[in-house]
Design a protein around this motif. Sequence first.
Motif, PDB file in Angstrom:
ATOM      1  N   PRO A  90    -109.407   7.214 -40.425  1.00  0.00           N
ATOM      2  CA  PRO A  90    -109.203   8.012 -39.203  1.00  0.00           C
ATOM      3  C   PRO A  90    -107.730   8.274 -38.905  1.00  0.00           C
ATOM      4  O   PRO A  90    -107.361   9.374 -38.478  1.00  0.00           O
ATOM      5  CB  PRO A  90    -109.845   7.146 -38.110  1.00  0.00           C
ATOM      6  CG  PRO A  90    -110.867   6.347 -38.823  1.00  0.00           C
ATOM      7  CD  PRO A  90    -110.282   6.051 -40.168  1.00  0.00           C
ATOM      8  N   ALA A  91    -106.887   7.277 -39.144  1.00  0.00           N
ATOM      9  CA  ALA A  91    -105.446   7.451 -38.931  1.00  0.00           C
ATOM     10  C   ALA A  91    -104.878   8.439 -39.949  1.00  0.00           C
ATOM     11  O   ALA A  91    -104.067   9.311 -39.613  1.00  0.00           O
ATOM     12  CB  ALA A  91    -104.733   6.104 -39.046  1.00  0.00           C
ATOM     13  N   GLU A  92    -105.296   8.316 -41.201  1.00  0.00           N
ATOM     14  CA  GLU A  92    -104.821   9.223 -42.232  1.00  0.00           C
ATOM     15  C   GLU A  92    -105.227  10.665 -41.922  1.00  0.00           C
ATOM     16  O   GLU A  92    -104.426  11.593 -42.070  1.00  0.00           O
ATOM     17  CB  GLU A  92    -105.393   8.806 -43.586  1.00  0.00           C
ATOM     18  CG  GLU A  92    -104.909   9.681 -44.745  1.00  0.00           C
ATOM     19  CD  GLU A  92    -105.712   9.443 -45.999  1.00  0.00           C
ATOM     20  OE1 GLU A  92    -105.127   8.993 -47.000  1.00  0.00           O
ATOM     21  OE2 GLU A  92    -106.932   9.719 -45.999  1.00  0.00           O
ATOM     22  N   SER A  93    -106.467  10.845 -41.457  1.00  0.00           N
ATOM     23  CA  SER A  93    -106.948  12.190 -41.145  1.00  0.00           C
ATOM     24  C   SER A  93    -106.116  12.833 -40.040  1.00  0.00           C
ATOM     25  O   SER A  93    -105.799  14.023 -40.104  1.00  0.00           O
ATOM     26  CB  SER A  93    -108.424  12.132 -40.726  1.00  0.00           C
ATOM     27  OG  SER A  93    -109.240  11.720 -41.795  1.00  0.00           O
ATOM     28  N   GLN A  94    -105.772  12.058 -39.025  1.00  0.00           N
ATOM     29  CA  GLN A  94    -104.954  12.627 -37.959  1.00  0.00           C
ATOM     30  C   GLN A  94    -103.572  12.995 -38.458  1.00  0.00           C
ATOM     31  O   GLN A  94    -103.020  14.028 -38.079  1.00  0.00           O
ATOM     32  CB  GLN A  94    -104.838  11.647 -36.785  1.00  0.00           C
ATOM     33  CG  GLN A  94    -104.002  12.215 -35.639  1.00  0.00           C
ATOM     34  CD  GLN A  94    -104.157  11.444 -34.353  1.00  0.00           C
ATOM     35  OE1 GLN A  94    -105.247  11.328 -33.809  1.00  0.00           O
ATOM     36  NE2 GLN A  94    -103.063  10.900 -33.861  1.00  0.00           N
ATOM     37  N   LEU A  95    -103.005  12.180 -39.342  1.00  0.00           N
ATOM     38  CA  LEU A  95    -101.709  12.506 -39.923  1.00  0.00           C
ATOM     39  C   LEU A  95    -101.772  13.808 -40.712  1.00  0.00           C
ATOM     40  O   LEU A  95    -100.843  14.619 -40.662  1.00  0.00           O
ATOM     41  CB  LEU A  95    -101.233  11.371 -40.838  1.00  0.00           C
ATOM     42  CG  LEU A  95    -100.501  10.192 -40.192  1.00  0.00           C
ATOM     43  CD1 LEU A  95    -100.241   9.111 -41.225  1.00  0.00           C
ATOM     44  CD2 LEU A  95     -99.193  10.651 -39.569  1.00  0.00           C
ATOM     45  N   ILE A  96    -102.863  13.999 -41.436  1.00  0.00           N
ATOM     46  CA  ILE A  96    -103.009  15.228 -42.215  1.00  0.00           C
ATOM     47  C   ILE A  96    -103.023  16.437 -41.288  1.00  0.00           C
ATOM     48  O   ILE A  96    -102.302  17.418 -41.501  1.00  0.00           O
ATOM     49  CB  ILE A  96    -104.306  15.182 -43.052  1.00  0.00           C
ATOM     50  CG1 ILE A  96    -104.208  14.101 -44.134  1.00  0.00           C
ATOM     51  CG2 ILE A  96    -104.570  16.551 -43.707  1.00  0.00           C
ATOM     52  CD1 ILE A  96    -105.520  13.850 -44.855  1.00  0.00           C
ATOM     53  N   VAL A  97    -103.846  16.388 -40.243  1.00  0.00           N
ATOM     54  CA  VAL A  97    -103.965  17.508 -39.313  1.00  0.00           C
ATOM     55  C   VAL A  97    -102.640  17.788 -38.619  1.00  0.00           C
ATOM     56  O   VAL A  97    -102.247  18.946 -38.427  1.00  0.00           O
ATOM     57  CB  VAL A  97    -105.073  17.216 -38.277  1.00  0.00           C
ATOM     58  CG1 VAL A  97    -105.049  18.249 -37.160  1.00  0.00           C
ATOM     59  CG2 VAL A  97    -106.427  17.216 -38.952  1.00  0.00           C
ATOM     60  N   ASN A  98    -101.927  16.738 -38.244  1.00  0.00           N
ATOM     61  CA  ASN A  98    -100.671  16.916 -37.519  1.00  0.00           C
ATOM     62  C   ASN A  98     -99.525  17.391 -38.401  1.00  0.00           C
ATOM     63  O   ASN A  98     -98.486  17.819 -37.895  1.00  0.00           O
ATOM     64  CB  ASN A  98    -100.266  15.605 -36.839  1.00  0.00           C
ATOM     65  CG  ASN A  98    -101.168  15.253 -35.680  1.00  0.00           C
ATOM     66  OD1 ASN A  98    -101.994  16.050 -35.253  1.00  0.00           O
ATOM     67  ND2 ASN A  98    -101.030  14.038 -35.171  1.00  0.00           N
ATOM     68  N   SER A  99     -99.702  17.329 -39.711  1.00  0.00           N
ATOM     69  CA  SER A  99     -98.603  17.674 -40.608  1.00  0.00           C
ATOM     70  C   SER A  99     -98.680  19.100 -41.148  1.00  0.00           C
ATOM     71  O   SER A  99     -97.759  19.555 -41.827  1.00  0.00           O
ATOM     72  CB  SER A  99     -98.559  16.690 -41.783  1.00  0.00           C
ATOM     73  OG  SER A  99     -99.698  16.838 -42.613  1.00  0.00           O
TER      74      SER A  99
END
Length: 442
Positions: free
Chosen positions: A133-142
């Motif tokens: 879940p943390a990785e997914s948010q990083l992807i979207v925010n980048s």
Amino acid sequence: MTKAANSGSWLEVLQTKDLSLIFTARVAMSISRAIAGIAVPIYLATLGFNGFELGILYLTVALVAAGMSSGIGFATNKVGAKSFMIIVPALVAVAGVVYAFSSDTAVLFIFAALASFGRGAGAGAGMVGPYQPAESQLIVNSINPSNRNRAFSLVSLASTAGALIGTGLAAISGHQHVARAVAIAVFRPSMLIAAVAALIASVIAMFLSNHPSQASHPAEHKQAKVFAFPERSRWLLYRLWVTNTLNGAAVGMFGPFVTYWLYIRYHANEVSIGELYLVVNIITLGSGLIAPKLAHRFGTVRITSWLRIAQGLLLIPLALSPTFVIAGIIYTIRMFAQRVALPLRQSYVLAMADPSEQARVAALSNLPSQIVMAASPTLTGYLLDDVSLSLPFEIASIIQTASAFAYYLFFRNAAPPEEVARREAALADDIVVPEDENPTTQ
């Protein structure tokens, strides 16, 4: 197609600093997962674990992973995603070292739970652990929203590339059937390599930015509670709970047991299974790259549903395969479908969730499925030991196919924003396009 929908080449997307770091870390972590996915079940079977005991282990692993994933999802907005991208792979590295030197049952249970050994399936690409879940948010925010499907497809490619390397290393370092007395020494190189790969992923994550969530209501960000329920995404979450619970029940019936099943059903050893997974990962390496094109052509929800139906139906001929080679061919076809669909499912959830609730939705959407997935292996272990080697796969086939139909019924009228924008632009330009999904108004 609108310009916005096609903005950014694959290379430009990958050149984004954080996405390139996530890509590299995912490769390293998938190497670790692929090696452990082959070595751990066979190592435990060599130590004398039967199917039911492996089921109890996987139950423990799944419950701990569910708790960790939910906690990470809730805490990401407050703590930041970067911390979990560092800590969780480091735990996996420690667990790999422990498995390389210990055969104590209690110790193996504890560190399997901390490292999520046994979570996931077969050839190793896909889930990297409870920090997803943390990785997914990083992807979207980048990245730019128009490149979201491409970004998740690239990360999926990283998983397959890592799994390809990992299964190759497992095949090279693997052995034929070994006696219990020398099991630790025989499997030690594999587990140490897995530990090093996980440690590399942890170190890479240290260079990530610590993006705050992209709250749709920024003024509320500082006031947000760590364990607040994602109210704005409630409609999405409830539907995902139904479809993911069904899918989780199916995956739990066969996923953690693929390696063990091949070992018992066809008397395949670590080398043979590693070679099969190596072939699977070579053939499916570019599968994620066609996902955005299929989503553009048919719509994300429609193509995802079709691919999940294919995955479910293929489990029956897989279970009934008379030889290891035939089983391997069917398994490869199924994994191709799974790896095309995976980035689209992940991307869709993040697209439809409220920006301030993305990590929580990513975590909570899988919570019921993780709980069901935790219970399923215990039943599977019993069935494999005392009833039938094919029955768990056949039951899983029915359940996963049902989950695909439920997914389509729930989301067929809820297209992601970029598909809505593309259709509206096409209509404005008086371009005739195949009818696509329409967004629901929440």
